[in-house]
Design an enzyme around this catalytic site. Structure first.
Site, PDB file in Angstrom:
ATOM      1  N   HIS A  98       0.847  -1.197   0.000  1.00  0.00           N
ATOM      2  CA  HIS A  98       0.000   0.000   0.000  1.00  0.00           C
ATOM      3  C   HIS A  98       0.882   1.246   0.000  1.00  0.00           C
ATOM      4  O   HIS A  98       1.934   1.266   0.643  1.00  0.00           O
ATOM      5  CB  HIS A  98      -0.928  -0.004   1.224  1.00  0.00           C
ATOM      6  CG  HIS A  98      -2.005   1.023   1.117  1.00  0.00           C
ATOM      7  ND1 HIS A  98      -1.765   2.358   1.347  1.00  0.00           N
ATOM      8  CD2 HIS A  98      -3.303   0.925   0.760  1.00  0.00           C
ATOM      9  CE1 HIS A  98      -2.894   3.036   1.147  1.00  0.00           C
ATOM     10  NE2 HIS A  98      -3.839   2.183   0.792  1.00  0.00           N
ATOM     11  N   GLU A 100       0.729   3.926   1.521  1.00  0.00           N
ATOM     12  CA  GLU A 100       1.040   4.473   2.858  1.00  0.00           C
ATOM     13  C   GLU A 100       2.204   3.715   3.492  1.00  0.00           C
ATOM     14  O   GLU A 100       3.010   4.298   4.204  1.00  0.00           O
ATOM     15  CB  GLU A 100      -0.225   4.429   3.733  1.00  0.00           C
ATOM     16  CG  GLU A 100      -1.226   5.481   3.277  1.00  0.00           C
ATOM     17  CD  GLU A 100      -2.689   5.145   3.553  1.00  0.00           C
ATOM     18  OE1 GLU A 100      -2.984   4.209   4.314  1.00  0.00           O
ATOM     19  OE2 GLU A 100      -3.550   5.837   2.972  1.00  0.00           O
ATOM     20  N   GLU A 170      -4.266   2.443  -7.110  1.00  0.00           N
ATOM     21  CA  GLU A 170      -4.684   3.528  -6.225  1.00  0.00           C
ATOM     22  C   GLU A 170      -3.837   4.759  -6.498  1.00  0.00           C
ATOM     23  O   GLU A 170      -2.713   4.869  -5.975  1.00  0.00           O
ATOM     24  CB  GLU A 170      -4.497   3.121  -4.760  1.00  0.00           C
ATOM     25  CG  GLU A 170      -5.303   1.907  -4.349  1.00  0.00           C
ATOM     26  CD  GLU A 170      -5.546   1.879  -2.841  1.00  0.00           C
ATOM     27  OE1 GLU A 170      -6.718   1.751  -2.465  1.00  0.00           O
ATOM     28  OE2 GLU A 170      -4.589   2.024  -2.063  1.00  0.00           O
ATOM     29  N   GLY A 176      -8.255   9.319   0.049  1.00  0.00           N
ATOM     30  CA  GLY A 176      -8.712  10.137   1.171  1.00  0.00           C
ATOM     31  C   GLY A 176      -8.958  11.593   0.828  1.00  0.00           C
ATOM     32  O   GLY A 176      -9.129  12.423   1.724  1.00  0.00           O
ATOM     33  N   SER A 210     -10.890   7.200  -2.819  1.00  0.00           N
ATOM     34  CA  SER A 210     -12.156   7.937  -2.692  1.00  0.00           C
ATOM     35  C   SER A 210     -13.324   7.272  -3.405  1.00  0.00           C
ATOM     36  O   SER A 210     -14.251   7.937  -3.862  1.00  0.00           O
ATOM     37  CB  SER A 210     -11.986   9.388  -3.176  1.00  0.00           C
ATOM     38  OG  SER A 210     -11.032  10.066  -2.372  1.00  0.00           O
ATOM     39  N   GLY A 232     -12.043   4.965   3.480  1.00  0.00           N
ATOM     40  CA  GLY A 232     -13.010   5.651   4.333  1.00  0.00           C
ATOM     41  C   GLY A 232     -14.420   5.078   4.276  1.00  0.00           C
ATOM     42  O   GLY A 232     -15.065   4.905   5.324  1.00  0.00           O
TER      43      GLY A 232
END
Ligand code: 13P
Length: 254
Positions: A98, A100, A170, A176, A210, A232
């Site tokens: 990922h 992140e 992504e 986000g 998103s 989210g």
């Protein structure tokens, strides 16, 4: 390609959200809902909640994923979790690479490749995340970046094994932020990813960034988008189910 090979998949990446009590509450809501036929649904809670999640999901069709893992089976790796430990508690999916983790935990392309091989060897389905930063996007480097990340992740893996994996495209700038990639553009990037490694023509490739109930149908209508990796919107039953429902028309359509 069999009709089932690219069965729609909606996966929730909970990131660093939810205690054990909150996990149990959300999964009780989700499992009470009759999921549409022909779609795979996976949730990836944090490590501390995986055992409770496995208990809550026992006997349901909802799959359980982890958000990362170490490639080794055991050893002196303080703070790490191995694929054996995950498999033992009922985890069958694992998100790898990922953005992140690439950004904050120094995950490299070579490291992602080691983890993909280990996951496959231990009966876990990797969900390999790739994506470009905002700067790379602006400079027109998207295709080069995601193709390089994808080729590195699947280096020296047989096409039949690659076909068992999942890729999530992504775009980092869409995570986000409430900004989704244009569905046709995301589809074009995903088609490039699919063409970049033998075996991916049979694999599921998801969009992430998103994705929500009100934009999921437009994304899922694209020819190469087989599902979503949802951040989210996966944290509440109502918003996660809205994405799942938006994917339903695609079930059986591949
Ligand atoms: P959001 O859906 O919150 O943008 O997160 C996407 C993501 O990073 C899933 O892995």
């Amino acid at each position: 390609m069999s009709a089932d090979a690219r069965r729609p998949l909606i996966a929730g990446n909970w990131k660093m959200h939810k205690t054990i009590a909150e996990t149990r509450a959300l999964l009780r809501e989700l499992r009470a809902y009759p999921l549409p036929a022909g779609i795979d649904v996976v949730v990836a809670p944090p490590f501390t909640a995986l055992v409770a999640a496995s208990e809550e999901l026992h006997g349901t069709a909802i799959g359980l994923g982890a958000q990362t893992m170490h490639e080794g089976e055991h050893g002196a790796y303080t703070g790490e979790i191995s694929p054996l430990m995950l498999h033992e508690i009922g985890v069958r999916w694992v998100i790898l690479g990922h953005s992140e983790r690439r950004a904050t935990c120094n995950e490299s392309d070579a490291g992602v490749n080691r983890k993909v091989r280990s996951a496959l060897a231990h009966g876990l389905t990797p969900i390999v995340a790739v994506g470009e930063s905002e700067g790379e996007h602006r400079r027109g480097e998207t295709h080069a970046i995601v193709v390089a990340q994808t080729r590195a992740a699947f280096a020296n893996i047989e096409p039949d094994e690659v076909a068992r994996c999942v890729v999530a495209y992504e775009p980092i700038w869409a995570i986000g932020t409430g900004l989704i990639d244009d569905p046709a553009n995301a589809n074009a990037v995903i088609a490039e990813i699919r063409a970049s490694v033998a075996g991916l023509e049979r694999a599921r490739i998801l969009y992430g960034g998103s994705m929500k109930g009100d934009n999921a149908a437009a994304l899922m209508a694209q020819s190469d988008i087989d599902g979503g990796l949802i951040g989210g919107a996966s944290l509440k039953a109502e918003s996660f189910l809205a994405v799942i429902e938006a994917a339903a028309p695609r079930a059986g359509a591949t």
